[in-house]
Each structure stands twice: as structure tokens, then as C-alpha cells.
Design a protein around this motif. Sequence first.
Motif, PDB file in Angstrom:
ATOM      1  N   TRP A 175      74.439  67.402  46.125  1.00 14.86           N
ATOM      2  CA  TRP A 175      73.907  68.429  45.226  1.00 14.86           C
ATOM      3  C   TRP A 175      74.914  68.855  44.178  1.00 14.86           C
ATOM      4  O   TRP A 175      74.538  69.189  43.038  1.00 14.86           O
ATOM      5  N   MET A 176      76.198  68.861  44.497  1.00 13.11           N
ATOM      6  CA  MET A 176      77.211  69.139  43.482  1.00 13.11           C
ATOM      7  C   MET A 176      77.237  68.011  42.452  1.00 13.11           C
ATOM      8  O   MET A 176      77.446  68.233  41.256  1.00 13.11           O
ATOM      9  N   LYS A 179      74.019  68.313  40.241  1.00 13.28           N
ATOM     10  CA  LYS A 179      74.077  69.466  39.334  1.00 13.28           C
ATOM     11  C   LYS A 179      74.591  69.035  37.968  1.00 13.28           C
ATOM     12  O   LYS A 179      74.197  69.580  36.936  1.00 13.28           O
ATOM     13  N   GLN A 180      75.481  68.036  37.953  1.00 15.31           N
ATOM     14  CA  GLN A 180      76.027  67.527  36.688  1.00 15.31           C
ATOM     15  C   GLN A 180      75.061  66.561  36.003  1.00 15.31           C
ATOM     16  O   GLN A 180      74.986  66.508  34.779  1.00 15.31           O
ATOM     17  N   SER A 183      70.116  68.846  36.068  1.00 20.64           N
ATOM     18  CA  SER A 183      70.062  70.260  36.457  1.00 20.64           C
ATOM     19  C   SER A 183      68.652  70.685  36.873  1.00 20.64           C
ATOM     20  O   SER A 183      68.483  71.602  37.672  1.00 20.64           O
ATOM     21  N   TYR A 186      68.243  69.895  40.513  1.00 18.96           N
ATOM     22  CA  TYR A 186      69.089  70.839  41.242  1.00 18.96           C
ATOM     23  C   TYR A 186      68.414  72.206  41.339  1.00 18.96           C
ATOM     24  O   TYR A 186      68.434  72.853  42.390  1.00 18.96           O
ATOM     25  N   LYS A 187      67.800  72.655  40.260  1.00 16.54           N
ATOM     26  CA  LYS A 187      67.143  73.967  40.248  1.00 16.54           C
ATOM     27  C   LYS A 187      65.929  73.999  41.174  1.00 16.54           C
ATOM     28  O   LYS A 187      65.630  75.028  41.788  1.00 16.54           O
ATOM     29  N   GLU A 190      67.406  74.463  44.544  1.00 16.34           N
ATOM     30  CA  GLU A 190      67.926  75.826  44.651  1.00 16.34           C
ATOM     31  C   GLU A 190      66.779  76.814  44.869  1.00 16.34           C
ATOM     32  O   GLU A 190      66.876  77.733  45.693  1.00 16.34           O
TER      33      GLU A 190
END
Length: 287
Positions: A175-176, A179-180, A183, A186-187, A190
Motif C-alpha cells: 500500500w505504501m 500510494k505513489q 492514489s 489507495y484511497k 483507505e
Amino acid sequence: MEHVHTYIENIAKCEDVLSVLAITQPEQNGLFADGAHRIYLVISDRPGANWSTNYFVFAGCPIVEHRFSRWQIERWAMHGLDEQMARLFASARIVHDDGDYMKRKREQLLKLPSHLQKLQICKEYSLFLRFFTEAKELFRKGHILDCFLSLQQSLRRWARLVAYEMNEYPDHSVWMQIKQFDSAVYKLYEELVIGNEPLAKRIELLMIPIEVGLLAKLEPSSQYIIDILGTRNKPWLLSELFRLPQIDGSGIELHLLLDKMVKRSLVQEIILSGAGDYSEKAYLLSD
């Protein structure tokens, strides 16, 4: 640290040793460390075993030494590494390199060959599809917690798919990494795990954007199967496809993926009749 330099100096003196790589945080590579304080990767130009492992204590320091033949490195550079081996080479520091051999080879090792990239994208997509299909069915039945777990898995597979699309091996901390790269994905994750809405409402709100993403990815992610089906003009029996070396053991959820490809008119499904009441599904690329 003196004993470390002595070890490196001693091993670098061997005529057959091309390169030595060191890993100083072996806990991140537990499968290869086996409790050692240090991991060394030694690349040898001597005929013999393609990969051997030695465990020993040098000046009081537990060490695990993985020796690889040059042939094995060249083979991996051509055909690709598995994820764990890719992480091992990515985290290693070059401490001896005769003729800059590993400096040149490591970049090639960590780059996915196109055929492996297509395979992994197809595999991750099919698992994305599988877990999302499970999540929809569980939500329909009102099994919210089970649905949450399946939806979490589907998003994780989407994240791994994105990594492979970027020609990267997925990290442990995927996930890190994502995120790059993406996004939006990733959202979505989240929002699922830490959103403010009640869990059932969060799931309901996320179903549509995840399904939209799933459908948008279908054709490009299925290219591995499309390429196989396109190698001949006559239909492929399902049983034939499962026996292919490119499919057998690949981890691709083939039946589920083909069903989705048929529904989206990427592939035609044909029922071929055999002796008696026997019939079998076959598949052909759509015109």
C-alpha cells in the motif's frame, strides 16, 4: 565491523567470485536469513551447483551465504525472478564487483520480462475478480464481516496488479508502494478500512467504483489469455487450456476469467458435443 571486512576480503580473493552482495537487515528477508545476522549473496563463475546455501559463524557473527552461479543469474535475467528473490536482490548492497558485473545485471534482474509481466498481471486480475465476486455474493447474503475480508483481498490484488503494470515487483508494504503509483486505488482501500461510515455502508458505497475499475481492467489484463487463444484459429477446449504449460500452475483463475471475457464479448464460448451426452466448453477469440 572488522570481521565483516575480513570476510569480504577473503571471499573476494577467490578467482571464481565475480560479485558479493551484503544484506545487513536480514529480518526483512526471513526466508533467506534463517536467524543469521548477515546475508551474503556470492556470484560465482565456476561450474557447479546453480544455487547453494552455507550456514556458518565467522568471528562470532552468524552468517548465511547464498552462492549463485553466473548461469543462474543470466537465466533469471532472461526469465525473471520470483517476488521473494527480487526483494532479496533489491535490498542487497554490492560490496565486491569484478568488472561491475552485478552493477550491470541487477537492473536487468529487477526488471520484469514482458512475458512474466503479462502473466502476473493476468493472475492478479483473475484473483481481483475472484475476491470481488465473493464479496458481492457475501454482501447480498448479508455476511458483512466476511464480505469486508473478501473486498479487502480484492483491493490488495488490484494494488499488486498496479505494481506489475508499472513493471515493478509488489513490495511487502504494497500500500505504501501503490500510494505513489495510483492514489485512487489507495484511497478506495483507505475508505474501506478507516472510513467514517458504518461498515455496511462503506462496503455499499465502494462496490460500484471497484466494479467499474474491474471492468476497465478486463481487456488489458487478459492479454496473456488472448495471446494464447490467438495462436490458432480453431476453438480451444477448456481441458486443453488447463493442460497448457503456460496455464498449469500459473495461479490464474481461468474458468472465472473466461466467463467474464465471454460476458464482455472478448471471447466466444462454444459447446462441443461428444459421444453420448458428453459435451465440453471451448473458446475462440471474438471477431
